[in-house]
Scaffold this motif. Sequence first.
Motif, mmCIF file in Angstrom:
data_model
loop_
_atom_site.group_PDB
_atom_site.id
_atom_site.type_symbol
_atom_site.label_atom_id
_atom_site.label_comp_id
_atom_site.label_asym_id
_atom_site.label_seq_id
_atom_site.Cartn_x
_atom_site.Cartn_y
_atom_site.Cartn_z
ATOM 1 N N LEU A 474 0.826 -1.207 0.000
ATOM 2 C CA LEU A 474 0.000 0.000 0.000
ATOM 3 C C LEU A 474 0.863 1.261 0.000
ATOM 4 C CD1 LEU A 474 -2.816 -0.999 2.534
ATOM 5 C CD2 LEU A 474 -2.977 -0.854 0.049
ATOM 6 N N ALA A 475 1.951 1.248 0.769
ATOM 7 C CA ALA A 475 2.819 2.435 0.854
ATOM 8 C C ALA A 475 3.478 2.747 -0.477
ATOM 9 C CB ALA A 475 3.875 2.219 1.936
ATOM 10 N N THR A 476 3.810 1.728 -1.247
ATOM 11 C CA THR A 476 4.478 1.962 -2.533
ATOM 12 C C THR A 476 3.485 2.279 -3.650
ATOM 13 O OG1 THR A 476 4.486 -0.451 -2.855
ATOM 14 C CG2 THR A 476 6.486 0.549 -1.974
ATOM 15 N N LEU A 492 -9.563 7.551 -1.106
ATOM 16 C CA LEU A 492 -10.726 6.742 -0.750
ATOM 17 C C LEU A 492 -10.432 5.251 -0.939
ATOM 18 C CD1 LEU A 492 -13.602 8.868 -2.350
ATOM 19 C CD2 LEU A 492 -12.979 8.719 0.056
ATOM 20 N N GLY A 493 -9.796 4.905 -2.028
ATOM 21 C CA GLY A 493 -9.454 3.499 -2.266
ATOM 22 C C GLY A 493 -8.461 2.972 -1.245
ATOM 23 N N PHE A 494 -7.479 3.807 -0.875
ATOM 24 C CA PHE A 494 -6.493 3.373 0.115
ATOM 25 C C PHE A 494 -7.159 3.097 1.457
ATOM 26 C CE2 PHE A 494 -4.023 4.855 3.794
ATOM 27 C CZ PHE A 494 -3.032 3.886 3.813
ATOM 28 N N PHE A 495 -8.010 4.019 1.917
ATOM 29 C CA PHE A 495 -8.638 3.835 3.224
ATOM 30 C C PHE A 495 -9.565 2.614 3.238
ATOM 31 C CE2 PHE A 495 -7.914 8.579 3.862
ATOM 32 C CZ PHE A 495 -6.918 8.388 4.796
ATOM 33 N N PHE A 553 1.610 -1.272 11.135
ATOM 34 C CA PHE A 553 0.877 -0.907 9.921
ATOM 35 C C PHE A 553 0.764 0.611 9.786
ATOM 36 C CE2 PHE A 553 -2.983 -0.209 7.404
ATOM 37 C CZ PHE A 553 -2.739 -1.055 6.322
ATOM 38 N N ALA A 554 0.499 1.308 10.902
ATOM 39 C CA ALA A 554 0.355 2.762 10.850
ATOM 40 C C ALA A 554 1.662 3.431 10.442
ATOM 41 C CB ALA A 554 -0.120 3.283 12.207
ATOM 42 N N VAL A 555 2.770 2.996 11.025
ATOM 43 C CA VAL A 555 4.070 3.592 10.687
ATOM 44 C C VAL A 555 4.428 3.315 9.235
ATOM 45 C CG1 VAL A 555 6.543 3.427 11.157
ATOM 46 C CG2 VAL A 555 4.927 3.551 13.053
ATOM 47 N N THR A 556 4.099 2.134 8.762
ATOM 48 C CA THR A 556 4.458 1.753 7.394
ATOM 49 C C THR A 556 3.710 2.591 6.366
ATOM 50 O OG1 THR A 556 4.821 -0.515 8.158
ATOM 51 C CG2 THR A 556 4.617 -0.191 5.793
ATOM 52 N N THR A 557 2.487 2.999 6.655
ATOM 53 C CA THR A 557 1.650 3.621 5.623
ATOM 54 C C THR A 557 1.413 5.117 5.810
ATOM 55 O OG1 THR A 557 -0.327 2.977 6.888
ATOM 56 C CG2 THR A 557 0.447 1.458 5.183
ATOM 57 N N PHE A 558 1.394 5.630 7.023
ATOM 58 C CA PHE A 558 0.920 6.998 7.247
ATOM 59 C C PHE A 558 1.758 8.024 6.482
ATOM 60 C CE2 PHE A 558 0.569 10.995 9.573
ATOM 61 C CZ PHE A 558 -0.798 11.132 9.694
ATOM 62 N N TRP A 559 3.047 8.075 6.719
ATOM 63 C CA TRP A 559 3.892 9.099 6.089
ATOM 64 C C TRP A 559 4.220 8.733 4.644
ATOM 65 C CZ3 TRP A 559 4.821 8.024 11.389
ATOM 66 C CH2 TRP A 559 4.548 9.094 12.242
ATOM 67 N N SER A 560 4.275 7.454 4.323
ATOM 68 C CA SER A 560 4.567 7.060 2.941
ATOM 69 C C SER A 560 3.440 7.467 2.004
ATOM 70 C CB SER A 560 4.781 5.546 2.853
ATOM 71 O OG SER A 560 5.870 5.144 3.643
ATOM 72 N N VAL A 561 2.220 7.319 2.436
ATOM 73 C CA VAL A 561 1.083 7.703 1.600
ATOM 74 C C VAL A 561 0.916 9.221 1.581
ATOM 75 C CG1 VAL A 561 -1.420 7.467 1.334
ATOM 76 C CG2 VAL A 561 -0.047 5.504 2.003
#
Length: 747
Positions: A474-476, A492-495, A553-561
């Motif tokens: 998801l992050a990439t 919207l799709g990511f969430f 999961f939060a650390v992996t995606t929050f700032w990357s997205v």
Amino acid sequence: MHAVSSLQPTPPKQVSHHDMLPFFNQSMELVPNPLKTRTRHSPTLGELLKRVEDAQNDSNNAQPHHVLDLSSPSCSTTLPPPFFLSFTNLTYSVKLNQKLTCFSSNQNSLPIDQETETKPNGTKILLNNISGEARDGEIMAVLGASGSGKSTLIDALADRISKESLKGTVTLNGDVLESSLQKVISAYVMQDDLLFPMLTVEETLMFSAEFRLPRSLSKSKKKARVQALIDQLGLRNAASTVIGDEGHRGVSGGERRRVSIGTDIIHDPIILFLDEPTSGLDSTSAYMVVKVLQRIAQSGSIVMMSVHQPSYRILGLLDRLIFLSHGQTVYSGSPASIPSFFSQFGHPIPENENRTEFALDLIRELEETQGGTKGLVEFNKTWQLKNQPLSAKVFNNGAKLSLKDAISASISRGKLVSGTNSGNGKSTASVATFANPFWIEMAVIGKRSLTNSRRMPELFGIRLGAVLVTGGILATIFYHLDDSPKGVQERLGFFAFAMSTTFYTCAEAIPVFLQERYIFMRETAYNAYRRSSYVLAHSIISLPALVFLSFTFAVTTFWSVGLAGGTSGFLFYFLTILASFWAGSSFVTFLSGVVSHVMLGFTVVVAIMAYFLLFSGFFISRDRIPPYWIWFHYLSLVKYPFEGVLQNEFDINPPRCFVRGIQMFDNTPLGDVPGSLKVELLKSMSRTLGINITSDTCVVTGEDVLKQQGVTQLSKWNCLFITIAWGFFFRFLFYLALLFGSKNKRK
């Protein structure tokens, strides 16, 4: 097979003294004489504990453990209280239309078509007026072919058949045995060895001691009690070996069976029931198991078990036998009386013939004849009237302790240790329902679960890997989303995918409870701990893993997205993911308490999660859902975390703009026209509408996006609290499923 030439009795053959010699063991009599003094009883576990402590205090260089001589007359100097279990006219039938379903919680339910004959009214009688007696210090064995009713009789005596279906009476010392009391003073060992594979023998027995022994007993005394039990069971060499399973090498089958027995006798119950304890074992292991049962009986317990076909050596350890055929008694008495019985019936046992094998073969042959075993059943009734057991006469005519006094005397001897927890000033005969308060039970359950998890780190590792892989993908894919109309759709799709993924990854919790389902049923059937303690303990110990997975999961995606909100936005995003994991784990745990098959459970979870996602508001907004389906929208577990993270992203201060000026033509047929023409279109629209719209004018804000998605009813914090509440609600449903769905009784 021995041919049955005729059902008419033939002249009886005289049984010589020589015929009886092979069935006497060198170290014990086959049939105990009820008239001789009862001073040869082995010590109770409480007395063994005292001997271990005395041995440890006598000398500093003494060995830490001692193999105790249980047959020494000096082990017990006091006369143990007598217990006499009597059952009269036990009758049990079932209707043929009763089917076992995937939701059945009774592991030991037998296929209906395996037992007895069909009656015209569509019922089968599994037990037909069965009567008998058993007393402490003896082993009673129930024998018969497969489907004869052996396990059914043991279940009936062990209170594993509902009172509405079972006819007849079961008394202990002349008093009717109530279910609440029987749960405390008895134990039931299932045919299958239900143990945690990654615990050692000593740990398994120690956890059982923590459950069944009261907190008034010190930790050192509980450990000493476990060590004495290990010696009594002959498990000293395997004490530090894990139980094992298909993927982990562990103890042998005979040792595993003895551990199963040990977990249920740690509190030294007065009555011990066993369903085919020798099944699946070689002759040596089976003999050792029954030898252990003999020691337990000699310590002052009533031991009753079903057995398919005992060997010559095992027969020498049994005191009373009941042969069943199609739910009817065809013989009841001591092993030594078998030759006389069948001789009088007209079928004398040949010399050098195993008595039980001959009897079972004869019964099977009679079952295949037109008259069946009716003649043998009637002969047994007549024979019983002429040969009333001497033990019953002695017990009935002698001084008899009441059940209350007998239990009180047993507790004072060290038996039924959980019953000594009577700090409320009541009589010791008022046995406590549970040995420990619920917080002690929760601590022991949690410790055991953590020990199992620590020895199987691959289970958590697989789940963590799935979260990392999903988060990384998801992050990439959604890397640094921009504030454009396409960025809105991508968010919207990511969430939607992220929130639904948290629920799908919880599906791995289905086999967790299903693997220990029957262990739970065995332990709670006889009040090892409360069901509420189990639910609370597992809820609490699951939180650290959920917190770690959510944070990862939060650390992996929050700032990357490139999500908005800064530190406060990240905190809410993390809490929402944690709440989603909590609600999803609770929902799957509840389903595992209802559905008893792993594959069916996965199918149900995947289907319901798909419906939750469909009605979450991502694919179709709330305003567009048909009225007859709107109720499912509010039941969707994905709806609330999805709406919460949408508000966390789009409803912030200062407001963010996602569509400016000419960007309103994106995703329309006008999106491909030159930019200069788009500017002219904006000017024309401004003149027509009377509003100045330039290329930099904000047209759509985050609040407008939320209105388009129908996210207007709840605040983000309300969404978070509702998601958490869903988790508690499903944990409560899980408790109700365990309370009403795991009675472990036949109907």
